[in-house]
Motif scaffolding. Structure first.
Motif, mmCIF file in Angstrom:
data_model
loop_
_atom_site.group_PDB
_atom_site.id
_atom_site.type_symbol
_atom_site.label_atom_id
_atom_site.label_comp_id
_atom_site.label_asym_id
_atom_site.label_seq_id
_atom_site.Cartn_x
_atom_site.Cartn_y
_atom_site.Cartn_z
ATOM 1 N N SER A 39 0.812 -1.224 0.000
ATOM 2 C CA SER A 39 0.000 0.000 0.000
ATOM 3 C C SER A 39 0.840 1.267 0.000
ATOM 4 C CB SER A 39 -0.924 0.007 1.224
ATOM 5 O OG SER A 39 -1.673 -1.172 1.313
ATOM 6 N N ARG A 40 2.140 1.132 -0.092
ATOM 7 C CA ARG A 40 3.009 2.298 0.036
ATOM 8 C C ARG A 40 2.691 3.375 -1.003
ATOM 9 N NH1 ARG A 40 9.663 2.366 -0.338
ATOM 10 N NH2 ARG A 40 9.917 4.567 0.235
ATOM 11 N N GLU A 41 2.516 2.966 -2.249
ATOM 12 C CA GLU A 41 2.262 3.942 -3.305
ATOM 13 C C GLU A 41 0.949 4.680 -3.076
ATOM 14 O OE1 GLU A 41 1.919 4.170 -8.209
ATOM 15 O OE2 GLU A 41 2.572 2.322 -7.204
ATOM 16 N N GLN A 42 -0.085 3.966 -2.633
ATOM 17 C CA GLN A 42 -1.366 4.610 -2.351
ATOM 18 C C GLN A 42 -1.242 5.615 -1.214
ATOM 19 O OE1 GLN A 42 -4.209 1.507 -1.596
ATOM 20 N NE2 GLN A 42 -3.825 0.472 -3.548
ATOM 21 N N PHE A 43 -0.551 5.212 -0.152
ATOM 22 C CA PHE A 43 -0.363 6.130 0.973
ATOM 23 C C PHE A 43 0.473 7.342 0.561
ATOM 24 C CE2 PHE A 43 -1.019 2.304 3.864
ATOM 25 C CZ PHE A 43 -2.274 2.727 4.262
ATOM 26 N N GLN A 44 1.462 7.116 -0.295
ATOM 27 C CA GLN A 44 2.304 8.215 -0.752
ATOM 28 C C GLN A 44 1.495 9.229 -1.545
ATOM 29 O OE1 GLN A 44 5.843 8.155 0.051
ATOM 30 N NE2 GLN A 44 5.411 10.321 -0.305
ATOM 31 N N ASN A 45 0.617 8.750 -2.416
ATOM 32 C CA ASN A 45 -0.242 9.651 -3.185
ATOM 33 C C ASN A 45 -1.193 10.418 -2.270
ATOM 34 O OD1 ASN A 45 0.924 8.777 -5.583
ATOM 35 N ND2 ASN A 45 -0.606 7.175 -5.912
ATOM 36 N N LEU A 46 -1.724 9.729 -1.275
ATOM 37 C CA LEU A 46 -2.623 10.375 -0.326
ATOM 38 C C LEU A 46 -1.886 11.441 0.474
ATOM 39 C CD1 LEU A 46 -5.506 10.327 0.835
ATOM 40 C CD2 LEU A 46 -4.699 8.669 2.526
ATOM 41 N N TYR A 47 -0.651 11.149 0.845
ATOM 42 C CA TYR A 47 0.158 12.102 1.600
ATOM 43 C C TYR A 47 0.459 13.346 0.774
ATOM 44 C CZ TYR A 47 4.282 14.044 3.933
ATOM 45 O OH TYR A 47 5.187 14.881 4.534
ATOM 46 N N GLU A 48 0.756 13.158 -0.491
ATOM 47 C CA GLU A 48 1.037 14.300 -1.358
ATOM 48 C C GLU A 48 -0.192 15.162 -1.582
ATOM 49 O OE1 GLU A 48 2.650 12.646 -4.894
ATOM 50 O OE2 GLU A 48 4.551 12.025 -3.955
ATOM 51 N N ALA A 49 -1.382 14.537 -1.592
ATOM 52 C CA ALA A 49 -2.618 15.282 -1.824
ATOM 53 C C ALA A 49 -3.157 15.924 -0.551
ATOM 54 C CB ALA A 49 -3.677 14.360 -2.417
ATOM 55 N N HIS A 50 -2.944 15.284 0.596
ATOM 56 C CA HIS A 50 -3.488 15.779 1.872
ATOM 57 C C HIS A 50 -2.413 15.650 2.955
ATOM 58 C CE1 HIS A 50 -7.446 15.669 -0.071
ATOM 59 N NE2 HIS A 50 -7.154 14.437 -0.457
ATOM 60 N N THR A 51 -1.372 16.441 2.820
ATOM 61 C CA THR A 51 -0.192 16.290 3.668
ATOM 62 C C THR A 51 -0.511 16.374 5.157
ATOM 63 O OG1 THR A 51 1.220 17.208 1.935
ATOM 64 C CG2 THR A 51 2.095 17.196 4.181
ATOM 65 N N PHE A 52 -1.131 17.457 5.588
ATOM 66 C CA PHE A 52 -1.354 17.670 7.011
ATOM 67 C C PHE A 52 -2.397 16.706 7.578
ATOM 68 C CE2 PHE A 52 0.307 21.783 5.559
ATOM 69 C CZ PHE A 52 1.384 21.905 6.414
ATOM 70 N N LEU A 53 -3.384 16.347 6.779
ATOM 71 C CA LEU A 53 -4.383 15.386 7.223
ATOM 72 C C LEU A 53 -3.752 14.025 7.478
ATOM 73 C CD1 LEU A 53 -7.352 14.726 7.777
ATOM 74 C CD2 LEU A 53 -7.602 14.170 5.343
ATOM 75 N N VAL A 54 -2.893 13.596 6.564
ATOM 76 C CA VAL A 54 -2.221 12.307 6.725
ATOM 77 C C VAL A 54 -1.271 12.336 7.914
ATOM 78 C CG1 VAL A 54 -0.615 10.681 5.646
ATOM 79 C CG2 VAL A 54 -2.454 11.699 4.294
ATOM 80 N N LEU A 55 -0.542 13.431 8.066
ATOM 81 C CA LEU A 55 0.360 13.556 9.210
ATOM 82 C C LEU A 55 -0.408 13.482 10.527
ATOM 83 C CD1 LEU A 55 2.859 16.348 8.072
ATOM 84 C CD2 LEU A 55 3.454 14.000 8.704
ATOM 85 N N GLY A 56 -1.536 14.196 10.593
ATOM 86 C CA GLY A 56 -2.336 14.194 11.806
ATOM 87 C C GLY A 56 -2.914 12.825 12.117
ATOM 88 N N ALA A 57 -3.436 12.137 11.088
ATOM 89 C CA ALA A 57 -3.994 10.805 11.289
ATOM 90 C C ALA A 57 -2.911 9.818 11.724
ATOM 91 C CB ALA A 57 -4.658 10.327 10.000
ATOM 92 N N TYR A 58 -1.762 9.900 11.076
ATOM 93 C CA TYR A 58 -0.641 9.025 11.441
ATOM 94 C C TYR A 58 -0.219 9.271 12.888
ATOM 95 C CZ TYR A 58 4.120 7.194 11.612
ATOM 96 O OH TYR A 58 5.263 6.513 11.977
ATOM 97 N N PHE A 59 -0.137 10.528 13.270
ATOM 98 C CA PHE A 59 0.273 10.886 14.629
ATOM 99 C C PHE A 59 -0.682 10.271 15.652
ATOM 100 C CE2 PHE A 59 0.275 13.605 18.364
ATOM 101 C CZ PHE A 59 1.620 13.787 18.610
#
Length: 231
Positions: A39-59
């Motif tokens: 799933s790395r590529e999917q997560f990477q695309n999601l991170y590039e599109a919604h950087t702060f949202l992904v960072l917050g969810a990951y945190f």
């Protein structure tokens, strides 16, 4: 039953329910190395599109994993390196792991400390004295050596009189070297075949030597002060 005791039982039941749900619904499949690699590529695309949202969810996910002592911290740490790179991943993982450890520390102190002390108070007295005298150095050593389970350290330290502030900053500093190793390894997810490959005997030995360093400094300072006072 007192209201305080009832609240503790309720908190313990909620924690047990969350941990049970993790295993009952097989949530661990989302925290496997294979799933992460696929799933790395999917997560990477999601991170590039919604950087702060992904960072917050990951945190938040990392804090929950650390606080509940779920067997997923290694994979989540690797994911931080694979998605965010070394420096961003290191910053997010370092803060999240410390916050999760502090929550686990407080939960252990709130839920378990009184009952454990009533049963084993005499046995804990010696540990309490050791923590008061060498607590930061002892905890620092445990944090530097990754062979001790993360959740066990959190739970045991919560039973001691160690202050939360001391526990937080020592954990933050002590876990940093190991966190950096895992986050950096996460950048090479495609080459990792198993989690066991991360901890070679030489790497474990290096951590062990590093973990003994603060104790050696403590002993050396004690010897120096004693010699100076006798002189």
């Amino acid at each position: 039953m007192s209201r305080g005791a009832a609240r503790k039982i309720l908190v313990a039941a909620c924690l047990a329910g969350l941990v049970a749900a993790y295993f009952l619904f097989d949530l661990g499949r989302f925290f496997s190395l294979d799933y992460l690699k696929q799933s790395r590529e999917q997560f990477q695309n999601l991170y590039e599109a919604h950087t702060f949202l992904v960072l917050g969810a990951y945190f938040l996910i990392y804090v929950a994993v650390a606080a509940l002592g779920l067997p997923a911290a290694t994979v989540v740490t690797l994911a931080g390196g694979g998605l965010f790179g070394l420096w961003v991943g290191l910053a997010v993982v370092s803060v999240a792991s410390t916050l999760g450890a502090c929550l686990a520390f407080l939960l252990s102190r709130y839920v378990l400390r009184d009952s454990v002390r009533r049963r084993f108070g005499d046995k804990l007295a010696r540990i309490d004295r050791g923590v008061e005298e060498e607590g930061p150095f002892y905890l620092f050593t445990l944090r530097l050596i990754p062979i001790f389970p993360f959740f066990v350290i959190n739970a045991l330290m919560g039973l001691t009189p160690m202050r939360l502030f001391t526990y937080a900053w020592v954990s933050q500093v002590g876990m940093l070297p190991g966190t950096a190793v895992y986050v950096n390894a996460g950048k090479e997810l495609g080459r990792l075949d198993s989690l066991s490959g991360l901890l070679s005997p030489s790497l474990i030995l290096s951590f062990a030597v590093l973990g003994l360093f603060p104790l050696a400094v403590k002993k050396a300072l004690g010897w120096y002060r004693k010699r100076r006072n006798n002189g």
